[in-house]
Design a protein around this motif. Structure first.
Motif, short mmCIF file in Angstrom:
data_model
loop_
_atom_site.label_atom_id
_atom_site.label_comp_id
_atom_site.label_asym_id
_atom_site.label_seq_id
_atom_site.Cartn_x
_atom_site.Cartn_y
_atom_site.Cartn_z
N VAL A 1 0.84 -1.20 0.00
CA VAL A 1 0.00 0.00 0.00
C VAL A 1 0.88 1.25 0.00
CG1 VAL A 1 -1.77 1.29 1.25
CG2 VAL A 1 -1.89 -1.21 1.15
N ALA A 2 1.93 1.24 0.82
CA ALA A 2 2.83 2.39 0.89
C ALA A 2 3.49 2.65 -0.46
CB ALA A 2 3.89 2.17 1.96
N ALA A 3 3.91 1.58 -1.13
CA ALA A 3 4.54 1.75 -2.45
C ALA A 3 3.56 2.36 -3.45
CB ALA A 3 5.04 0.39 -2.95
N LEU A 4 2.30 1.93 -3.39
CA LEU A 4 1.30 2.49 -4.30
C LEU A 4 1.00 3.95 -3.97
CD1 LEU A 4 -1.10 -0.56 -4.58
CD2 LEU A 4 0.34 0.38 -6.39
N ALA A 57 1.45 9.63 -5.37
CA ALA A 57 1.74 10.98 -4.90
C ALA A 57 3.23 11.14 -4.63
CB ALA A 57 0.93 11.28 -3.64
N PRO A 58 4.07 10.96 -5.66
CA PRO A 58 5.52 10.99 -5.43
C PRO A 58 6.04 12.33 -4.94
CG PRO A 58 5.03 11.02 -7.78
CD PRO A 58 3.73 10.75 -7.08
N ASP A 59 5.31 13.39 -5.22
CA ASP A 59 5.76 14.72 -4.78
C ASP A 59 5.49 14.95 -3.30
OD1 ASP A 59 3.04 14.54 -5.49
OD2 ASP A 59 2.84 16.72 -5.61
N PRO A 75 4.28 -2.64 -10.10
CA PRO A 75 5.00 -2.34 -11.34
C PRO A 75 6.47 -2.01 -11.08
CG PRO A 75 3.60 -0.49 -10.72
CD PRO A 75 3.28 -1.60 -9.77
N GLY A 76 7.37 -2.92 -11.43
CA GLY A 76 8.77 -2.78 -11.10
C GLY A 76 9.42 -1.56 -11.74
N ALA A 77 9.10 -1.29 -12.99
CA ALA A 77 9.73 -0.15 -13.67
C ALA A 77 9.32 1.16 -13.01
CB ALA A 77 9.35 -0.16 -15.15
N ALA A 78 8.06 1.26 -12.63
CA ALA A 78 7.59 2.47 -11.97
C ALA A 78 8.25 2.64 -10.60
CB ALA A 78 6.07 2.44 -11.83
N LEU A 79 8.39 1.53 -9.86
CA LEU A 79 9.07 1.60 -8.57
C LEU A 79 10.52 2.06 -8.74
CD1 LEU A 79 7.86 -1.63 -6.73
CD2 LEU A 79 7.16 0.72 -6.27
N ALA A 80 11.18 1.52 -9.74
CA ALA A 80 12.58 1.88 -9.98
C ALA A 80 12.72 3.37 -10.32
CB ALA A 80 13.16 1.04 -11.11
N GLY A 81 11.65 3.97 -10.83
CA GLY A 81 11.70 5.37 -11.20
C GLY A 81 11.35 6.34 -10.08
N LEU A 82 11.04 5.82 -8.89
CA LEU A 82 10.72 6.71 -7.77
C LEU A 82 11.93 7.57 -7.42
CD1 LEU A 82 8.68 4.33 -5.43
CD2 LEU A 82 7.80 6.27 -6.74
N ALA A 107 16.87 -8.60 -7.19
CA ALA A 107 15.43 -8.63 -7.46
C ALA A 107 14.75 -7.31 -7.15
CB ALA A 107 14.78 -9.75 -6.65
N LEU A 108 15.47 -6.39 -6.50
CA LEU A 108 14.91 -5.09 -6.16
C LEU A 108 15.51 -4.01 -7.06
CD1 LEU A 108 15.10 -5.26 -2.25
CD2 LEU A 108 13.11 -5.72 -3.71
N PRO A 109 14.81 -2.90 -7.24
CA PRO A 109 15.39 -1.80 -8.02
C PRO A 109 16.75 -1.40 -7.46
CG PRO A 109 13.06 -1.39 -7.66
CD PRO A 109 13.41 -2.60 -6.84
#
Length: 258
Positions: free
Chosen positions: A93-96, A101-103, A192-199, A221-223
């Motif tokens: 949930v926290a990752a989502l 709301a990345p800002d 979504p791994g690519a989106a997580l890696a882009g945080l 296995a992690l970004p």
């Protein structure tokens, strides 16, 4: 209003630390961690939708619905930017929330988070979702934690009392089904791994090597940008098994030292 239950402590005006517990628990899962945090930290502990004081709140079901409801609940408190930490399902949930709301998320700490890979102990979580008696709950907690950890009687009693509330077991079974969009035999839904890696915010991950619910992954296995903290010999119940280790990482996150 979302109907979410939130416990807020600490000085007004400070950037809050938001804590999200795992499946089948409530905000009290963070009590041992909160007890070690400095008094200068403002803490918002959330009961996830369908859990604890948020049993009948908006957002019941899957992690995506929970993330949306919790963001709305934080808006109701006036929280702007915040540090964020989540354990197990609360980690998903926290990752989502961080993706939505990345800002607003200044740092993200994921404690044995859900959604990183398909692998998950679905049968154990199914047992836990339906457990109501002291013996059933203690057996599940023992299976989740490392062998050396003995769940305190107060933890077991609290869980028994929570499960006795009308509608609680049904809510947990609803959440359990939402974890497995393709059925439990196909594993959990994956973030979504690519989106997580882009945080862009600092992200720390904490995991026990003896986790029997969500197996500890390899660093690959992690970004690559995630700071990975591996706790040898510990299980899945890290807020209770190793609150000092979590407080150390949270302190680094709040100070911008991840």
């Amino acid at each position: 209003m979302t109907g979410l239950h939130m416990d807020i402590s600490g000085p007004e005006g400070a950037t809050p630390l938001v804590l999200l517990h795992g499946f089948g628990g409530d905000g009290s899962a963070w009590d041992a961690v909160k007890a070690q945090l400095p008094a200068t930290v403002r803490v918002i502990t959330v009961d996830l939708p369908g859990h604890g004081g948020s049993l009948h709140s908006e957002g019941r079901g899957g992690a995506g619905r929970m993330a949306k409801a919790i963001l709305a609940g934080l808006d109701d408190t006036g929280a702007g930017n915040f540090h964020l930490a989540g354990h197990s399902m609360g980690g998903a949930v926290a990752a989502l929330i961080a993706l939505r709301a990345p800002d607003r998320v200044k740092s993200l700490t994921l404690v044995a988070p859900g959604g990183m890979a398909k692998d998950i102990n679905a049968p154990l979580l199914a047992r836990y979702a339906r457990a109501t008696t002291e013996d059933e709950i203690r057996a599940c907690l023992n299976d989740m934690a490392a062998p050396e950890f003995v769940p305190p009687q107060a933890m077991v009693d609290h869980c028994v009392a929570a499960r006795s509330r009308p509608g609680q077991i049904e809510a947990l079974e609803e959440t359990y089904r939402a974890m497995f969009p393709d059925g439990p035999e196909q594993g959990q839904g994956v973030l979504p791994g690519a989106a997580l890696a882009g945080l862009a915010m600092p992200v720390a991950v904490i995991w026990g090597t003896e986790d029997k619910v969500l197996p500890c992954p390899s660093p690959a296995a992690l970004p690559p940008g995630f700071a990975f903290n591996v706790l040898p010999g510990l299980g899945h119940m890290l807020p209770d098994e190793a609150p000092d280790a979590i407080v150390r990482v949270l302190g680094q996150a709040i100070q911008g030292k991840i």
